[in-house]
Design an enzyme around this catalytic site. Structure first.
Site, PDB file in Angstrom:
ATOM      1  N   HIS A  14      -2.726 -58.799 -49.817  1.00 29.10           N
ATOM      2  CA  HIS A  14      -2.565 -58.620 -51.261  1.00 29.10           C
ATOM      3  C   HIS A  14      -2.394 -59.968 -51.953  1.00 29.10           C
ATOM      4  O   HIS A  14      -2.320 -61.020 -51.324  1.00 29.10           O
ATOM      5  CB  HIS A  14      -1.387 -57.684 -51.585  1.00 29.10           C
ATOM      6  CG  HIS A  14      -0.034 -58.323 -51.590  1.00 29.10           C
ATOM      7  ND1 HIS A  14       1.019 -57.819 -52.314  1.00 29.10           N
ATOM      8  CD2 HIS A  14       0.449 -59.422 -50.964  1.00 29.10           C
ATOM      9  CE1 HIS A  14       2.084 -58.584 -52.137  1.00 29.10           C
ATOM     10  NE2 HIS A  14       1.768 -59.556 -51.329  1.00 29.10           N
ATOM     11  N   CYS A  33       3.445 -65.336 -53.096  1.00 23.85           N
ATOM     12  CA  CYS A  33       2.719 -64.056 -53.095  1.00 23.85           C
ATOM     13  C   CYS A  33       1.567 -64.071 -54.096  1.00 23.85           C
ATOM     14  O   CYS A  33       0.815 -63.111 -54.188  1.00 23.85           O
ATOM     15  CB  CYS A  33       3.659 -62.887 -53.372  1.00 23.85           C
ATOM     16  SG  CYS A  33       4.247 -62.106 -51.854  1.00 23.85           S
ATOM     17  N   HIS A  39      -2.920 -63.202 -48.836  1.00 23.77           N
ATOM     18  CA  HIS A  39      -2.066 -63.285 -47.644  1.00 23.77           C
ATOM     19  C   HIS A  39      -1.707 -61.845 -47.309  1.00 23.77           C
ATOM     20  O   HIS A  39      -2.009 -60.926 -48.080  1.00 23.77           O
ATOM     21  CB  HIS A  39      -0.804 -64.112 -47.922  1.00 23.77           C
ATOM     22  CG  HIS A  39       0.088 -63.445 -48.908  1.00 23.77           C
ATOM     23  ND1 HIS A  39      -0.156 -63.474 -50.253  1.00 23.77           N
ATOM     24  CD2 HIS A  39       1.185 -62.662 -48.751  1.00 23.77           C
ATOM     25  CE1 HIS A  39       0.762 -62.762 -50.883  1.00 23.77           C
ATOM     26  NE2 HIS A  39       1.576 -62.251 -49.987  1.00 23.77           N
ATOM     27  N   HIS A  41       1.018 -58.761 -45.258  1.00 22.07           N
ATOM     28  CA  HIS A  41       2.350 -58.373 -44.777  1.00 22.07           C
ATOM     29  C   HIS A  41       2.204 -57.257 -43.751  1.00 22.07           C
ATOM     30  O   HIS A  41       1.254 -56.475 -43.811  1.00 22.07           O
ATOM     31  CB  HIS A  41       3.216 -57.850 -45.920  1.00 22.07           C
ATOM     32  CG  HIS A  41       3.509 -58.873 -46.971  1.00 22.07           C
ATOM     33  ND1 HIS A  41       4.481 -59.845 -46.810  1.00 22.07           N
ATOM     34  CD2 HIS A  41       2.964 -59.091 -48.189  1.00 22.07           C
ATOM     35  CE1 HIS A  41       4.519 -60.603 -47.897  1.00 22.07           C
ATOM     36  NE2 HIS A  41       3.603 -60.174 -48.751  1.00 22.07           N
ATOM     37  N   ASP A  79      -4.266 -49.551 -44.142  1.00 18.18           N
ATOM     38  CA  ASP A  79      -4.144 -50.386 -42.946  1.00 18.18           C
ATOM     39  C   ASP A  79      -5.354 -51.306 -42.792  1.00 18.18           C
ATOM     40  O   ASP A  79      -6.497 -50.845 -42.796  1.00 18.18           O
ATOM     41  CB  ASP A  79      -3.988 -49.505 -41.707  1.00 18.18           C
ATOM     42  CG  ASP A  79      -3.563 -50.310 -40.487  1.00 18.18           C
ATOM     43  OD1 ASP A  79      -2.818 -51.294 -40.646  1.00 18.18           O
ATOM     44  OD2 ASP A  79      -3.984 -49.934 -39.372  1.00 18.18           O
ATOM     45  N   HIS A  80      -5.088 -52.602 -42.685  1.00 17.66           N
ATOM     46  CA  HIS A  80      -6.117 -53.644 -42.589  1.00 17.66           C
ATOM     47  C   HIS A  80      -7.010 -53.714 -43.829  1.00 17.66           C
ATOM     48  O   HIS A  80      -8.174 -54.113 -43.750  1.00 17.66           O
ATOM     49  CB  HIS A  80      -6.949 -53.492 -41.310  1.00 17.66           C
ATOM     50  CG  HIS A  80      -6.173 -53.855 -40.080  1.00 17.66           C
ATOM     51  ND1 HIS A  80      -5.189 -53.043 -39.573  1.00 17.66           N
ATOM     52  CD2 HIS A  80      -6.202 -54.950 -39.302  1.00 17.66           C
ATOM     53  CE1 HIS A  80      -4.660 -53.622 -38.506  1.00 17.66           C
ATOM     54  NE2 HIS A  80      -5.239 -54.787 -38.325  1.00 17.66           N
ATOM     55  N   GLU A 126       8.617 -54.816 -47.148  1.00 17.35           N
ATOM     56  CA  GLU A 126       7.525 -55.790 -47.216  1.00 17.35           C
ATOM     57  C   GLU A 126       7.782 -56.944 -46.243  1.00 17.35           C
ATOM     58  O   GLU A 126       6.869 -57.412 -45.568  1.00 17.35           O
ATOM     59  CB  GLU A 126       7.385 -56.317 -48.643  1.00 17.35           C
ATOM     60  CG  GLU A 126       6.183 -57.234 -48.828  1.00 17.35           C
ATOM     61  CD  GLU A 126       6.078 -57.763 -50.256  1.00 17.35           C
ATOM     62  OE1 GLU A 126       5.353 -57.141 -51.044  1.00 17.35           O
ATOM     63  OE2 GLU A 126       6.733 -58.758 -50.566  1.00 17.35           O
TER      64      GLU A 126
HETATM   65 NI    NI Z   1       3.131 -60.966 -50.582  1.00 13.89          NI
END
Ligand code: NI
Length: 137
Positions: A14, A33, A39, A41, A79-80, A126
Site C-alpha cells: 500500500h 507509509c 511498501h 505489511h 493477499d499479495h 498493521e
Molecule cells: Ni504502511
C-alpha cells in the site's frame, strides 16, 4: 452472549497518500507509509462475532464456515495485492488500517448476519505496534 474470534493473515502492499497533496505534504503527514514506490505489511485480521450458544452444536457458529467467508470475501482479495490499486472494496479510500477495518466490516457484515449471528469487532494489526479496532460505528 458469547464472543468468538477468528484470526486470518494477509500480506499486502500500500501507500498512504492523498492525490490532491504534493509528495512533500504526503510525506509530512504519512511518513514512510507514503513512499511513492510502495511498501508492504504482514497484516493480521481478527474478526470477532457474537451470538448465543447453539445447544445442538455447542458452537456460536462453525468457525470453519466463518473462516471460509473471511477468506472468500477478504483474504482472497487482499493477499499479495496492492490495496490502493487492486482491492475493489478499498477503491477511493486512503489505504489506512482505519479505512481497511471499516471497509472489511461493510464487506463481512451481511454474510455474518446471514449466519444468524452478529459482527462485533474488526481488528487490524498493521505492525507489532499499530493496531486498529472497529465496532461498527
Ligand atoms: Ni504502511
Amino acid at each position: 452472549m458469547l464472543y468468538l474470534t477468528r484470526r486470518e493473515t494477509f500480506n499486502a502492499g500500500h501507500r498512504l497518500f492523498k492525490p490532491e497533496w504534493s509528495d512533500e505534504e504526503n510525506s509530512r503527514v504519512y511518513g514512510k507509509c507514503s513512499n511513492p514506490l510502495w511498501h508492504g505489511h504482514n497484516y493480521i485480521l481478527y474478526v470477532t462475532v457474537k451470538g448465543q450458544l447453539n445447544p445442538e452444536t455447542g458452537f456460536v457458529v462453525n468457525i470453519k464456515t466463518l473462516s471460509k467467508i473471511i477468506r472468500e470475501h477478504v483474504i482472497d482479495k487482499t493477499d499479495h495485492m496492492n490495496i490502493n490499486t487492486q482491492v475493489d472494496f478499498m477503491k477511493g479510500r486512503i489505504a489506512s488500517s482505519e479505512n481497511l477495518a471499516m471497509a472489511i466490516w461493510d464487506v463481512l457484515d451481511p454474510h455474518i448476519k446471514f449466519l444468524g449471528i452478529e459482527l462485533h469487532c474488526i481488528k487490524i494489526v498493521e505492525t507489532e505496534n499499530n493496531h486498529v479496532e472497529y465496532y461498527g460505528n
